[in-house]
Motif scaffolding. Sequence first.
Motif, PDB file in Angstrom:
ATOM      1  N   ASP A   1       7.047  89.703  -8.202  1.00  0.00           N
ATOM      2  CA  ASP A   1       5.888  90.434  -7.841  1.00  0.00           C
ATOM      3  C   ASP A   1       6.268  91.977  -7.501  1.00  0.00           C
TER       4      ASP A   1
ATOM      5  N   LYS B   1       3.176  98.085  -2.430  1.00  0.00           N
ATOM      6  CA  LYS B   1       4.556  97.470  -2.771  1.00  0.00           C
ATOM      7  C   LYS B   1       5.586  98.506  -2.985  1.00  0.00           C
TER       8      LYS B   1
ATOM      9  N   CYS C   1       5.943  98.536  -7.810  1.00  0.00           N
ATOM     10  CA  CYS C   1       4.805  98.095  -8.518  1.00  0.00           C
ATOM     11  C   CYS C   1       4.133  99.040  -9.314  1.00  0.00           C
TER      12      CYS C   1
ATOM     13  N   LYS D   1      -5.427  90.355   2.732  1.00  0.00           N
ATOM     14  CA  LYS D   1      -6.291  89.831   1.654  1.00  0.00           C
ATOM     15  C   LYS D   1      -7.515  89.135   2.343  1.00  0.00           C
TER      16      LYS D   1
ATOM     17  N   ARG E   1       0.776  90.763   4.446  1.00  0.00           N
ATOM     18  CA  ARG E   1       0.247  90.797   3.094  1.00  0.00           C
ATOM     19  C   ARG E   1      -0.778  89.742   2.762  1.00  0.00           C
TER      20      ARG E   1
ATOM     21  N   PRO F   1      -7.708  90.497  -3.236  1.00  0.00           N
ATOM     22  CA  PRO F   1      -6.911  89.543  -3.491  1.00  0.00           C
ATOM     23  C   PRO F   1      -5.349  90.381  -3.747  1.00  0.00           C
ATOM     24  N   THR F   2      -5.466  91.526  -3.846  1.00  0.00           N
ATOM     25  CA  THR F   2      -4.140  92.388  -4.663  1.00  0.00           C
ATOM     26  C   THR F   2      -3.947  93.392  -3.808  1.00  0.00           C
ATOM     27  N   PHE F   3      -2.766  94.010  -4.146  1.00  0.00           N
ATOM     28  CA  PHE F   3      -2.219  95.630  -4.000  1.00  0.00           C
ATOM     29  C   PHE F   3      -2.217  96.388  -4.738  1.00  0.00           C
ATOM     30  N   PRO F   4      -2.241  97.609  -4.538  1.00  0.00           N
ATOM     31  CA  PRO F   4      -2.482  98.314  -3.485  1.00  0.00           C
ATOM     32  C   PRO F   4      -3.828  98.234  -2.827  1.00  0.00           C
TER      33      PRO F   4
ATOM     34  N   GLY G   1      -8.813  98.919  -4.417  1.00  0.00           N
ATOM     35  CA  GLY G   1      -7.615  99.134  -5.024  1.00  0.00           C
ATOM     36  C   GLY G   1      -7.370 100.284  -6.103  1.00  0.00           C
ATOM     37  N   LEU G   2      -6.566 100.240  -6.989  1.00  0.00           N
ATOM     38  CA  LEU G   2      -6.169 101.107  -7.784  1.00  0.00           C
ATOM     39  C   LEU G   2      -7.552 101.717  -8.675  1.00  0.00           C
ATOM     40  N   ASP G   3      -8.063 100.438  -9.086  1.00  0.00           N
ATOM     41  CA  ASP G   3      -9.489 100.709 -10.202  1.00  0.00           C
ATOM     42  C   ASP G   3     -10.563 101.530  -9.217  1.00  0.00           C
TER      43      ASP G   3
ATOM     44  N   PHE H   1       0.919  99.417 -10.339  1.00  0.00           N
ATOM     45  CA  PHE H   1      -0.329  99.982  -9.806  1.00  0.00           C
ATOM     46  C   PHE H   1       0.094 100.653  -8.226  1.00  0.00           C
TER      47      PHE H   1
HETATM   48  N1  LIG Z   1      -6.395  95.971 -10.906  1.00  0.00           N
HETATM   49  C1  LIG Z   1      -5.944  95.841  -9.575  1.00  0.00           C
HETATM   50  C2  LIG Z   1      -4.392  95.845  -9.820  1.00  0.00           C
HETATM   51  C3  LIG Z   1      -3.661  95.445  -8.560  1.00  0.00           C
HETATM   52  C4  LIG Z   1      -2.802  94.047  -8.801  1.00  0.00           C
HETATM   53  O1  LIG Z   1      -2.983  93.489  -9.890  1.00  0.00           O
HETATM   54  N2  LIG Z   1      -1.931  93.658  -7.984  1.00  0.00           N
HETATM   55  C5  LIG Z   1      -0.878  92.339  -8.014  1.00  0.00           C
HETATM   56  C6  LIG Z   1       0.225  92.708  -8.581  1.00  0.00           C
HETATM   57  S1  LIG Z   1       1.195  94.010  -7.907  1.00  0.00           S
HETATM   58  C7  LIG Z   1      -1.022  91.935  -6.565  1.00  0.00           C
HETATM   59  O2  LIG Z   1      -1.267  92.633  -5.765  1.00  0.00           O
HETATM   60  N3  LIG Z   1      -0.820  90.502  -6.295  1.00  0.00           N
HETATM   61  C8  LIG Z   1      -0.916  89.977  -5.190  1.00  0.00           C
HETATM   62  C9  LIG Z   1       0.234  89.801  -4.402  1.00  0.00           C
HETATM   63  O3  LIG Z   1       1.369  90.350  -4.974  1.00  0.00           O
HETATM   64  O4  LIG Z   1       0.477  89.806  -3.228  1.00  0.00           O
HETATM   65  C10 LIG Z   1      -6.057  97.078  -8.726  1.00  0.00           C
HETATM   66  O5  LIG Z   1      -7.073  97.873  -9.115  1.00  0.00           O
HETATM   67  O6  LIG Z   1      -5.611  97.458  -7.708  1.00  0.00           O
END
Ligand SMILES: N[C@@H](CCC(=O)N[C@@H](CS)C(=O)NCC(=O)O)C(=O)O
Length: 265
Positions: A77, A185, A193, A226, A222, A232-235, A246-248, A195
């Motif tokens: 990760d 991250k 990471c 969420k 963390r 569900p994701t970071f940033p 998040g990034l997008d 992103f």
């Molecule tokens: N498209 C997402 C991409 C972010 C993403 O996929 N992050 C993942 C991998 S770094 C994540 O945070 N997964 C959950 C975790 O690691 O707890 C955005 O716009 O931020």
Amino acid sequence: MATPSNYHRVETPAHLQQLLSADLHRVSVLYFRADWAEPCKTMDNVTTELATRWDQVLFLSIEAEALPDISESFEVDAVPYFILLRGHTLLTRLSGAQPAVLSAALKSHASKPSTLASSSHQPVAAKTVYQPGEQASGAPEARGTVAGGAQDDDDEDDVDEESDEELQKRCEALMTQSDVVLFMKGDRNTPRCGFSQKIVGILEGHKVDYTTFDILNDEGVRQKLKEINEWPTFPQLVIKGEFVGGLDVVKEMEEAGELLEMIQG
Ligand SMILES: N[C@@H](CCC(=O)N[C@@H](CS)C(=O)NCC(=O)O)C(=O)O
């Protein structure tokens, strides 16, 4: 330094399988890296040096983002990240640039005679077996642990456990610690990471005044963020206490000129 003969760059999942299957008693170090990550530059040198010292160990460098099937199957990760295997058997995992810990992990696992794994006994330290195309870690206790996986949950009995309510309050306090808070991250100097690295680039590009929180250091935060932000994701970017995305989302807002408007407004 010339690349040692036991050091390979993995090209595809099939290539990884081929390298691991060539000797099922051999210890391998899977080194997940990315060019943009500063700590990987240090670990490139460290792993090359370790490979010359541990010539019976296979060192495999893996571009974490270019080979997502491999990264995901090992639940990687962040970069840098290390997985030690004997054949296909997981010995331990290590997150971050910690040369001394990586070296200790090698001492602990690679100095054992390789015939151990060929006997009828399972290797003592083995947590699980990596099957191609399946999740590598069935061993949550091994996640985020360091060399030897010697951490003992009992040691933590003395520490008061944070209640869900306390965690919620702590997250809320973190989300309002400054006008612009980036949960990411790594940190702004060493994103771990791609992103997170890109969103830092956007904020830095606009000279935004912001604070960061490294969610890799706090599993409670963390997971709770969420839930709170239903994301569900970071940033995760928070502006004036309000979750933005998040990034997008941030990229789109930047293009529409809405990001600075929200920060300055
Ligand atoms: N498209 C997402 C991409 C972010 C993403 O996929 N992050 C993942 C991998 S770094 C994540 O945070 N997964 C959950 C975790 O690691 O707890 C955005 O716009 O931020």
